[in-house]
Design a protein around this motif. Sequence first.
Motif, PDB file in Angstrom:
ATOM      1  N   ILE A  19      -2.523  14.303  -4.545  1.00  0.00           N
ATOM      2  CA  ILE A  19      -3.338  13.260  -5.316  1.00  0.00           C
ATOM      3  C   ILE A  19      -3.017  11.956  -5.035  1.00  0.00           C
ATOM      4  O   ILE A  19      -4.134  11.104  -4.870  1.00  0.00           O
ATOM      5  CB  ILE A  19      -2.921  13.607  -6.748  1.00  0.00           C
ATOM      6  CG1 ILE A  19      -3.454  15.099  -7.097  1.00  0.00           C
ATOM      7  CG2 ILE A  19      -3.370  12.596  -7.833  1.00  0.00           C
ATOM      8  CD1 ILE A  19      -2.909  15.461  -8.557  1.00  0.00           C
ATOM      9  N   ALA A  20      -2.048  11.493  -4.920  1.00  0.00           N
ATOM     10  CA  ALA A  20      -1.791  10.010  -4.498  1.00  0.00           C
ATOM     11  C   ALA A  20      -2.367   9.633  -3.273  1.00  0.00           C
ATOM     12  O   ALA A  20      -3.026   8.425  -2.999  1.00  0.00           O
ATOM     13  CB  ALA A  20      -0.041   9.663  -4.635  1.00  0.00           C
ATOM     14  N   ARG A  21      -2.109  10.397  -2.220  1.00  0.00           N
ATOM     15  CA  ARG A  21      -2.890  10.169  -0.914  1.00  0.00           C
ATOM     16  C   ARG A  21      -4.403  10.075  -0.740  1.00  0.00           C
ATOM     17  O   ARG A  21      -4.824   9.539  -0.094  1.00  0.00           O
ATOM     18  CB  ARG A  21      -2.364  11.170   0.211  1.00  0.00           C
ATOM     19  CG  ARG A  21      -0.929  11.311   0.693  1.00  0.00           C
ATOM     20  CD  ARG A  21      -0.400  12.466   1.604  1.00  0.00           C
ATOM     21  NE  ARG A  21      -1.650  12.963   2.439  1.00  0.00           N
ATOM     22  CZ  ARG A  21      -1.606  13.024   3.501  1.00  0.00           C
ATOM     23  NH1 ARG A  21      -0.609  12.898   4.366  1.00  0.00           N
ATOM     24  NH2 ARG A  21      -2.866  13.509   4.161  1.00  0.00           N
ATOM     25  N   SER A  22      -4.888  10.586  -1.830  1.00  0.00           N
ATOM     26  CA  SER A  22      -6.299  10.932  -1.841  1.00  0.00           C
ATOM     27  C   SER A  22      -7.037   9.446  -2.465  1.00  0.00           C
ATOM     28  O   SER A  22      -8.174   9.338  -2.332  1.00  0.00           O
ATOM     29  CB  SER A  22      -6.735  12.092  -2.702  1.00  0.00           C
ATOM     30  OG  SER A  22      -6.703  11.775  -4.184  1.00  0.00           O
ATOM     31  N   GLU A  30       0.869  -1.248  -0.076  1.00  0.00           N
ATOM     32  CA  GLU A  30       0.007   0.110  -0.083  1.00  0.00           C
ATOM     33  C   GLU A  30       0.923   1.324   0.040  1.00  0.00           C
ATOM     34  O   GLU A  30       0.543   2.297   0.336  1.00  0.00           O
ATOM     35  CB  GLU A  30      -1.095  -0.083   1.222  1.00  0.00           C
ATOM     36  CG  GLU A  30      -2.035  -1.226   0.980  1.00  0.00           C
ATOM     37  CD  GLU A  30      -2.809  -1.249   2.197  1.00  0.00           C
ATOM     38  OE1 GLU A  30      -2.361  -0.561   3.333  1.00  0.00           O
ATOM     39  OE2 GLU A  30      -4.107  -2.106   1.982  1.00  0.00           O
ATOM     40  N   ILE A  31       2.132   1.133  -0.531  1.00  0.00           N
ATOM     41  CA  ILE A  31       3.024   2.281  -0.551  1.00  0.00           C
ATOM     42  C   ILE A  31       3.061   2.545  -1.967  1.00  0.00           C
ATOM     43  O   ILE A  31       3.804   1.785  -2.781  1.00  0.00           O
ATOM     44  CB  ILE A  31       4.458   1.766   0.073  1.00  0.00           C
ATOM     45  CG1 ILE A  31       4.164   1.183   1.485  1.00  0.00           C
ATOM     46  CG2 ILE A  31       5.260   2.873  -0.065  1.00  0.00           C
ATOM     47  CD1 ILE A  31       5.380   0.651   2.084  1.00  0.00           C
ATOM     48  N   VAL A  32       3.069   3.788  -2.236  1.00  0.00           N
ATOM     49  CA  VAL A  32       3.022   4.342  -3.655  1.00  0.00           C
ATOM     50  C   VAL A  32       4.237   5.250  -3.722  1.00  0.00           C
ATOM     51  O   VAL A  32       4.562   6.040  -2.973  1.00  0.00           O
ATOM     52  CB  VAL A  32       1.823   5.429  -3.939  1.00  0.00           C
ATOM     53  CG1 VAL A  32       1.774   5.803  -5.198  1.00  0.00           C
ATOM     54  CG2 VAL A  32       0.647   4.400  -3.951  1.00  0.00           C
ATOM     55  N   THR A  33       4.975   4.974  -4.874  1.00  0.00           N
ATOM     56  CA  THR A  33       6.377   5.664  -5.145  1.00  0.00           C
ATOM     57  C   THR A  33       6.075   6.666  -6.361  1.00  0.00           C
ATOM     58  O   THR A  33       5.515   6.117  -7.460  1.00  0.00           O
ATOM     59  CB  THR A  33       7.453   4.713  -5.101  1.00  0.00           C
ATOM     60  OG1 THR A  33       7.651   4.097  -4.217  1.00  0.00           O
ATOM     61  CG2 THR A  33       8.806   5.596  -5.358  1.00  0.00           C
ATOM     62  N   LEU A  34       6.149   7.857  -6.263  1.00  0.00           N
ATOM     63  CA  LEU A  34       6.141   9.021  -7.505  1.00  0.00           C
ATOM     64  C   LEU A  34       7.503   9.362  -7.834  1.00  0.00           C
ATOM     65  O   LEU A  34       8.275   9.681  -7.056  1.00  0.00           O
ATOM     66  CB  LEU A  34       5.414  10.091  -7.044  1.00  0.00           C
ATOM     67  CG  LEU A  34       4.020   9.749  -6.154  1.00  0.00           C
ATOM     68  CD1 LEU A  34       3.270  10.916  -5.670  1.00  0.00           C
ATOM     69  CD2 LEU A  34       2.830   9.290  -7.561  1.00  0.00           C
ATOM     70  N   GLN A  92       0.853   4.879   2.265  1.00  0.00           N
ATOM     71  CA  GLN A  92       2.329   5.923   2.442  1.00  0.00           C
ATOM     72  C   GLN A  92       2.422   6.349   0.969  1.00  0.00           C
ATOM     73  O   GLN A  92       2.320   5.500   0.097  1.00  0.00           O
ATOM     74  CB  GLN A  92       3.127   5.076   3.095  1.00  0.00           C
ATOM     75  CG  GLN A  92       4.268   5.960   3.345  1.00  0.00           C
ATOM     76  CD  GLN A  92       5.373   5.067   3.961  1.00  0.00           C
ATOM     77  OE1 GLN A  92       5.455   3.903   4.367  1.00  0.00           O
ATOM     78  NE2 GLN A  92       6.783   5.651   4.109  1.00  0.00           N
ATOM     79  N   VAL A  93       3.114   7.575   1.020  1.00  0.00           N
ATOM     80  CA  VAL A  93       3.358   8.021  -0.401  1.00  0.00           C
ATOM     81  C   VAL A  93       5.009   8.143  -0.365  1.00  0.00           C
ATOM     82  O   VAL A  93       5.401   9.137   0.737  1.00  0.00           O
ATOM     83  CB  VAL A  93       2.444   9.185  -0.881  1.00  0.00           C
ATOM     84  CG1 VAL A  93       3.177   9.828  -2.348  1.00  0.00           C
ATOM     85  CG2 VAL A  93       1.290   9.020  -0.862  1.00  0.00           C
TER      86      VAL A  93
END
Length: 114
Positions: free
Chosen positions: A93-96, A73-77, A102-103
Motif C-alpha cells: 500500500i505504501a509503495r503504491s 521520499e522514505i516511508v517508515t511503517l 523506499q519503504v
Amino acid sequence: MPHLSQEDIEQLKFVTASSDPAPVSQESQTTLSNTTVPARTECETRIEESVAKKLRRSSYWEVQAISVSCKGEIVTLRGPLSSFFLKQLVQEIARSVPDVDQVLNECTVVPSDR
C-alpha cells in the motif's frame, strides 16, 4: 531506566542551566545540543498523509492503525500486525503512493492467540 554516566549528568546540567534557549525560527527548525532538525517539507507531509489515508481505507482494522512517518521520499511503517500477509500488504500500500522511493517496514508480526 537507563544508567547515566557522570559525563551524561554534567551534559544535562549544562543544557538545563543554559539561560538563553536557542531561538526557533518561523520555519519550525529545532536546535538541541548543536543539532538542527529542518522543518518537514510539503512533500513529506503529503506522502505521509497519502499513505495513512490509503491504510485507513483498508478493510483490515489492524492495517488502519499502522503508524506512518516520512523522511524525504522514505516511508517508515510501524505497529503490530497479526500476520506476515498484513505486513506485506501495508508495505505494498505504501509503495503504491506516488513519490515514495523506499519503504522501511518496521511492523512487528504478533500472531493472535486463538
